[in-house]
Design a protein around this motif. Structure first.
Motif, PDB file in Angstrom:
ATOM      1  N   ILE A 174     -46.098-135.884  14.332  1.00 42.94           N
ATOM      2  CA  ILE A 174     -45.126-136.913  13.984  1.00 42.94           C
ATOM      3  C   ILE A 174     -44.379-137.334  15.247  1.00 42.94           C
ATOM      4  CG2 ILE A 174     -42.992-137.414  12.721  1.00 42.94           C
ATOM      5  CD1 ILE A 174     -43.957-135.482  10.546  1.00 42.94           C
ATOM      6  N   ILE A 175     -44.199-138.641  15.396  1.00 49.26           N
ATOM      7  CA  ILE A 175     -43.339-139.180  16.449  1.00 49.26           C
ATOM      8  C   ILE A 175     -42.152-139.820  15.749  1.00 49.26           C
ATOM      9  CG2 ILE A 175     -43.112-140.787  18.371  1.00 49.26           C
ATOM     10  CD1 ILE A 175     -46.135-140.517  18.783  1.00 49.26           C
ATOM     11  N   THR A 176     -40.961-139.348  16.087  1.00 50.87           N
ATOM     12  CA  THR A 176     -39.756-139.855  15.440  1.00 50.87           C
ATOM     13  C   THR A 176     -39.289-141.152  16.088  1.00 50.87           C
ATOM     14  OG1 THR A 176     -38.194-138.708  16.888  1.00 50.87           O
ATOM     15  CG2 THR A 176     -39.031-137.478  14.971  1.00 50.87           C
ATOM     16  N   GLU A 177     -38.376-141.822  15.420  1.00 55.03           N
ATOM     17  CA  GLU A 177     -37.802-143.056  15.940  1.00 55.03           C
ATOM     18  C   GLU A 177     -37.165-142.837  17.314  1.00 55.03           C
ATOM     19  OE1 GLU A 177     -34.191-146.011  14.650  1.00 55.03           O
ATOM     20  OE2 GLU A 177     -35.460-145.218  13.074  1.00 55.03           O
ATOM     21  N   ASP A 178     -36.627-141.656  17.542  1.00 61.06           N
ATOM     22  CA  ASP A 178     -35.985-141.334  18.819  1.00 61.06           C
ATOM     23  C   ASP A 178     -36.970-140.858  19.880  1.00 61.06           C
ATOM     24  OD1 ASP A 178     -33.509-142.016  17.777  1.00 61.06           O
ATOM     25  OD2 ASP A 178     -33.055-139.956  17.157  1.00 61.06           O
ATOM     26  N   GLY A 179     -38.259-140.790  19.517  1.00 67.27           N
ATOM     27  CA  GLY A 179     -39.279-140.409  20.490  1.00 67.27           C
ATOM     28  C   GLY A 179     -39.619-138.931  20.532  1.00 67.27           C
ATOM     29  N   ASP A 180     -39.056-138.141  19.631  1.00 67.64           N
ATOM     30  CA  ASP A 180     -39.420-136.728  19.564  1.00 67.64           C
ATOM     31  C   ASP A 180     -40.827-136.594  19.004  1.00 67.64           C
ATOM     32  OD1 ASP A 180     -36.891-135.785  20.468  1.00 67.64           O
ATOM     33  OD2 ASP A 180     -36.087-136.027  18.445  1.00 67.64           O
ATOM     34  N   ILE A 181     -41.584-135.649  19.527  1.00 66.91           N
ATOM     35  CA  ILE A 181     -42.938-135.392  19.048  1.00 66.91           C
ATOM     36  C   ILE A 181     -42.927-134.044  18.339  1.00 66.91           C
ATOM     37  CG2 ILE A 181     -45.349-135.018  19.687  1.00 66.91           C
ATOM     38  CD1 ILE A 181     -44.781-136.827  22.138  1.00 66.91           C
ATOM     39  N   LEU A 182     -43.290-134.063  17.066  1.00 70.00           N
ATOM     40  CA  LEU A 182     -43.278-132.859  16.245  1.00 70.00           C
ATOM     41  C   LEU A 182     -44.709-132.377  16.057  1.00 70.00           C
ATOM     42  CD1 LEU A 182     -40.712-134.068  13.556  1.00 70.00           C
ATOM     43  CD2 LEU A 182     -40.270-133.016  15.793  1.00 70.00           C
ATOM     44  N   SER A 183     -44.983-131.177  16.505  1.00 66.57           N
ATOM     45  CA  SER A 183     -46.333-130.606  16.472  1.00 66.57           C
ATOM     46  C   SER A 183     -46.666-130.058  15.086  1.00 66.57           C
ATOM     47  CB  SER A 183     -46.428-129.470  17.491  1.00 66.57           C
ATOM     48  OG  SER A 183     -45.656-128.365  17.035  1.00 66.57           O
ATOM     49  N   PRO A 184     -47.939-129.787  14.840  1.00 71.87           N
ATOM     50  CA  PRO A 184     -48.319-129.177  13.561  1.00 71.87           C
ATOM     51  C   PRO A 184     -47.576-127.860  13.311  1.00 71.87           C
ATOM     52  CG  PRO A 184     -50.266-129.992  14.664  1.00 71.87           C
ATOM     53  CD  PRO A 184     -49.121-130.138  15.631  1.00 71.87           C
ATOM     54  N   ARG A 185     -47.376-127.069  14.337  1.00 67.71           N
ATOM     55  CA  ARG A 185     -46.660-125.798  14.182  1.00 67.71           C
ATOM     56  C   ARG A 185     -45.217-126.038  13.751  1.00 67.71           C
ATOM     57  NH1 ARG A 185     -47.191-120.959  18.316  1.00 67.71           N
ATOM     58  NH2 ARG A 185     -49.298-121.475  17.717  1.00 67.71           N
ATOM     59  N   TRP A 186     -44.543-127.024  14.373  1.00 67.65           N
ATOM     60  CA  TRP A 186     -43.158-127.352  14.004  1.00 67.65           C
ATOM     61  C   TRP A 186     -43.112-127.851  12.571  1.00 67.65           C
ATOM     62  CZ3 TRP A 186     -40.034-130.946  12.008  1.00 67.65           C
ATOM     63  CH2 TRP A 186     -38.661-130.821  12.223  1.00 67.65           C
ATOM     64  N   ILE A 187     -44.074-128.694  12.210  1.00 64.51           N
ATOM     65  CA  ILE A 187     -44.115-129.252  10.847  1.00 64.51           C
ATOM     66  C   ILE A 187     -44.299-128.140   9.827  1.00 64.51           C
ATOM     67  CG2 ILE A 187     -45.459-130.720   9.287  1.00 64.51           C
ATOM     68  CD1 ILE A 187     -46.014-132.501  11.835  1.00 64.51           C
TER      69      ILE A 187
END
Length: 75
Positions: free
Chosen positions: A52-65
């Motif tokens: 996932i890429i958030t509106e603020d530009g953070d990238i969320l990995s499968p592990r974080w999800i």
């Protein structure tokens, strides 16, 4: 990340766990909350690798999800 971030837009890209990368699917969501729910569903249904890429530009990995997509935490 704060709770208000859950209401911002996000883009979900789901990569297949087994298969060519060209079969990845991307979708935009009106909220991070919706994107996280869809990502969690793809993990359970397809053993996929969502990013996932958030509106603020953070990238969320499968592990974080996996660690943060619990429906009770998204309320």
């Amino acid at each position: 990340m704060v709770l208000a971030d859950l209401d911002k837009r996000a883009e979900l890209t789901v990569w297949p766990s087994n298969g060519p990368a060209r079969t990845a699917q991307a979708r935009e969501f009106s909220s991070l909350r919706e994107a996280l729910a869809a990502a969690a569903e793809s993990i359970q249904a397809n053993d996929a690798q969502p990013w996932i890429i958030t509106e603020d530009g953070d990238i969320l990995s499968p592990r974080w999800i996996r660690a943060n997509a619990d429906p009770h935490r998204l309320q």
